[in-house]
Design an enzyme around this catalytic site. Structure first.
Site, PDB file in Angstrom:
ATOM      1  N   TYR A 155       0.829  -1.213   0.000  1.00 25.58           N
ATOM      2  CA  TYR A 155       0.000   0.000   0.000  1.00 25.58           C
ATOM      3  C   TYR A 155       0.868   1.269   0.000  1.00 25.58           C
ATOM      4  O   TYR A 155       1.619   1.497  -0.931  1.00 25.58           O
ATOM      5  CB  TYR A 155      -0.976  -0.033   1.172  1.00 25.58           C
ATOM      6  N   SER A 156       0.794   2.096   1.040  1.00 24.46           N
ATOM      7  CA  SER A 156       1.429   3.425   0.991  1.00 24.46           C
ATOM      8  C   SER A 156       2.946   3.400   1.052  1.00 24.46           C
ATOM      9  O   SER A 156       3.575   4.446   0.882  1.00 24.46           O
ATOM     10  CB  SER A 156       0.879   4.319   2.102  1.00 24.46           C
ATOM     11  N   MET A 157       3.547   2.248   1.273  1.00 25.23           N
ATOM     12  CA  MET A 157       5.003   2.167   1.111  1.00 25.23           C
ATOM     13  C   MET A 157       5.375   2.205  -0.373  1.00 25.23           C
ATOM     14  O   MET A 157       6.552   2.204  -0.723  1.00 25.23           O
ATOM     15  CB  MET A 157       5.570   0.944   1.822  1.00 25.23           C
ATOM     16  N   TYR A 165      -2.697  14.117   4.703  1.00 28.48           N
ATOM     17  CA  TYR A 165      -2.429  12.901   3.939  1.00 28.48           C
ATOM     18  C   TYR A 165      -3.527  12.728   2.913  1.00 28.48           C
ATOM     19  O   TYR A 165      -4.714  12.906   3.222  1.00 28.48           O
ATOM     20  CB  TYR A 165      -2.383  11.723   4.894  1.00 28.48           C
TER      21      TYR A 165
END
Length: 382
Positions: free
Chosen positions: A64-66, A179
């Site tokens: 995901y957000s990595m 974010y």
């Protein structure tokens, strides 16, 4: 010279194993490196709890957000080549963002006002572009995101942006850190700047040069047996756990959260960051670019939500520690990190020459394990 103690590393494993034994998480991979050398690599629990499959070292995780730090690095590589600048307006690449309006909520109604200034690529990279995420609250703009189904993976990156640009901003660009879908927009910018699909660009410029052979937007059929799975039901509320299905290539190659990867692959990326832009003779970015990427870019810009804990700012794709104290976890000034909504997390601490990686698939428990892991890592440091 810093060192990792065996007792602390064993405790890290035993604590994570105890949470597997209690049915809190299906399994995990944890890695800790000092001086660029991986001192601890633990496979714990099960790849698929329902099948009883042990966790293999080459398990494939939804990160995901990595995804964001990888895409951010790609943007900075293009900046080094003069193909874009962070002062460029988003509309220079995606004209649909040329006349943005901001939603002002008044008495339950929305009033639209012209944005105080255009959003720039710098804004996208540091999440100050005025965008939001639909799952982080229930504001009028977030409800519009949900109603428009902005997360639909059947749209291309370009189609996603054309839709998003029709919706109002949640804030004026530069007014605050929130974010957001900004990195997804950045992915479309990179496609416009290069003429390549985002997945092809990342593969050519980052994955292949670094030997990240299992990182991409989908898992080939012959590797499906390596996909890490969450518990079927959340251990706290009993609800079914649903994550994206990486067996099908999506039209939407989400720069903000679409990649899958392995511990071995992501460790190679962390080694590149630790080495300030080069790995095993291959240089992707200059030392100063990586230092710039991992420095605080917020200064006094206000932070919304608690995704950034006290004592942290934000760089270009990563959170950056700005104070030894204030945060409820240990760390060093200059440490940087980020995580993924399914439970993945990394940190790099240049002051201690340390990096660490946690991969698990437990979305609703992710914050607890992110904080626990950081404590366990620093507790193992002599």
């Amino acid at each position: 010279m810093a060192a990792l103690n065996a007792k602390g590393l064993q405790r890290l494993r035993s604590v994570l194993q105890s949470h597997v034994d209690r049915g809190r998480i299906p399994g995990a991979i944890a890695a800790v490196a000092l001086g660029g050398h991986v001192e601890c690599f633990e496979t714990i629990g099960r790849l698929d709890a329902s099948a009883g499959t042990p966790m293999p070292a080459d398990a494939i995780f939804r990160i995901y957000s990595m995804t964001k730090p990888l895409v951010s690095l790609a943007a900075l590589m293009l900046a080094e080549e003069g193909r874009l600048q962070l002062t460029d307006e988003v509309a220079a690449f995606l004209p649909e963002f040329g006349s943005q309006q901001v939603a002002v909520e008044e008495g339950g109604a929305i009033r639209l006002v012209a944005a105080c200034r255009p959003a720039t690529l710098h804004d996208l990279l540091r999440h100050t572009a005025g965008l939001t995420y639909e799952f982080l609250g229930d504001s009028a703009v977030q409800r519009q995101y949900r109603d428009a189904r902005v997360a639909d993976r059947s749209r291309s990156n370009a189609e996603f942006c054309k839709l998003l640009a029709t919706l109002p901003l949640a804030h004026h660009p530069g007014a605050c850190w929130e974010y957001s879908r900004a990195t997804d927009v950045l992915g479309a910018v990179l496609e416009a700047a290069t003429g390549q699909p985002l997945g092809a660009l990342l593969r050519e410029r980052i994955f292949e040069p670094l030997g990240m052979k299992d990182t991409g937007f989908a898992v080939p059929r012959e590797q499906w047996h390596r996909i890490a799975q969450p518990l079927e039901r959340d251990p706290d509320n009993g609800e079914a756990v649903t994550l994206l299905d990486p067996r099908t290539a999506p039209a939407f190659e989400s720069a903000g959260g679409g990649l899958v990867s392995t511990a071995a692959d992501y460790i190679r990326f962390l080694r590149l960051l630790r080495n300030r832009g080069q790995l095993e003779g291959t240089r992707l970015a200059s030392r100063k670019t990586v230092e710039w990427m991992t420095a605080d870019h917020l200064g006094g810009i206000p932070v919304r939500h608690d995704l950034l804990p006290p004592g942290h700012g934000f760089g270009l794709g990563v959170a950056v520690r700005t104070a030894v104290g204030l945060a409820p976890q240990p760390g060093s000034v200059g440490q940087y990190c980020w995580s993924g909504i399914a439970g993945t997390y990394f940190l790099v601490d240049p002051a201690e020459d340390l990096f660490a990686l946690l991969l698990l698939q437990a979305p609703n428990q992710r914050i607890y394990y992110r904080n626990l892991f950081r404590h366990l890592v620093y507790a193992a440091l002599d």
